[in-house]
Design an enzyme around this catalytic site. Structure first.
Site, mmCIF file in Angstrom:
data_model
loop_
_atom_site.group_PDB
_atom_site.id
_atom_site.type_symbol
_atom_site.label_atom_id
_atom_site.label_comp_id
_atom_site.label_asym_id
_atom_site.label_seq_id
_atom_site.Cartn_x
_atom_site.Cartn_y
_atom_site.Cartn_z
ATOM 1 C CB CYS A 1 -0.867 0.013 1.258
ATOM 2 S SG CYS A 1 -2.589 -0.181 0.926
ATOM 3 C CD GLU B 1 -5.308 3.863 2.155
ATOM 4 O OE1 GLU B 1 -4.088 3.829 1.934
ATOM 5 O OE2 GLU B 1 -6.145 3.505 1.292
ATOM 6 C CG ASP C 1 -9.059 -5.016 23.061
ATOM 7 O OD1 ASP C 1 -8.670 -6.094 23.567
ATOM 8 O OD2 ASP C 1 -8.628 -3.910 23.397
#
Length: 161
Positions: free
Chosen positions: A76, A114, A128
């Site tokens: 990228c 992105e 998380d």
């Protein structure tokens, strides 16, 4: 279907040369969702999570991920992003949180990676922060919805998935 652009004539991986491409306004919209137990969703929406504002932190994580995509995806290009938005929509009927990312730049290559990275990391952050109460959460259907700009022009998902 065209050839894969990240391989040279001998099949070696390489970074695509975008130097001769025109700089244009480029936008990518992506989406995905995280499925969880109804009580986990209620906890997030009440703001009663002991780790803090789950969606606020996930939004910042998604923005940071968009900015760091070239550090994570080997071929990228690093891009100067002009705008990143992350939006969450709770769906209580299906016990999930939808995430949409929009990423923009003025440059020589698109911002699809992105925007995809932003959604993934935003949803991973929710996982998380909530895994202590719900390890069975599932991140699903992360995908490009539409893109605009560049030589290939506009594209919009039309498969209805």
């Amino acid at each position: 279907m065209t050839d894969l652009t990240h391989f040279d004539a001998s099949g070696q991986a390489h970074m695509v040369d975008v130097g001769a491409k025109d700089s244009t306004h480029r936008i990518a919209l992506t989406s995905g969702h995280i499925r969880m137990q109804p009580e986990t969703l209620r906890l997030v929406l009440r703001g009663g999570h002991k780790k803090g504002d789950v969606l606020g932190i996930a939004r910042i994580a998604g923005i940071m991920a968009a900015k760091k995509t070239s550090d994570l995806v080997p071929l990228c290009h690093p891009l100067a992003l002009t705008r990143v938005t992350i939006d969450f929509t709770p769906d209580e009927a299906n016990a999930l949180i939808r995430c949409n990312a929009q990423v923009e730049t003025r440059g020589q290559t698109g911002v699809e990676m992105e925007a995809l990275c932003a959604v993934q990391v935003a949803l991973l952050t929710i996982y998380d922060m909530c895994k202590a109460v719900d390890r069975g959460m599932s991140i699903e259907q992360v995908r490009l919805e539409q893109k605009s700009g560049g030589k290939s022009g506009n594209w919009q998902r039309s498969d209805g998935l």
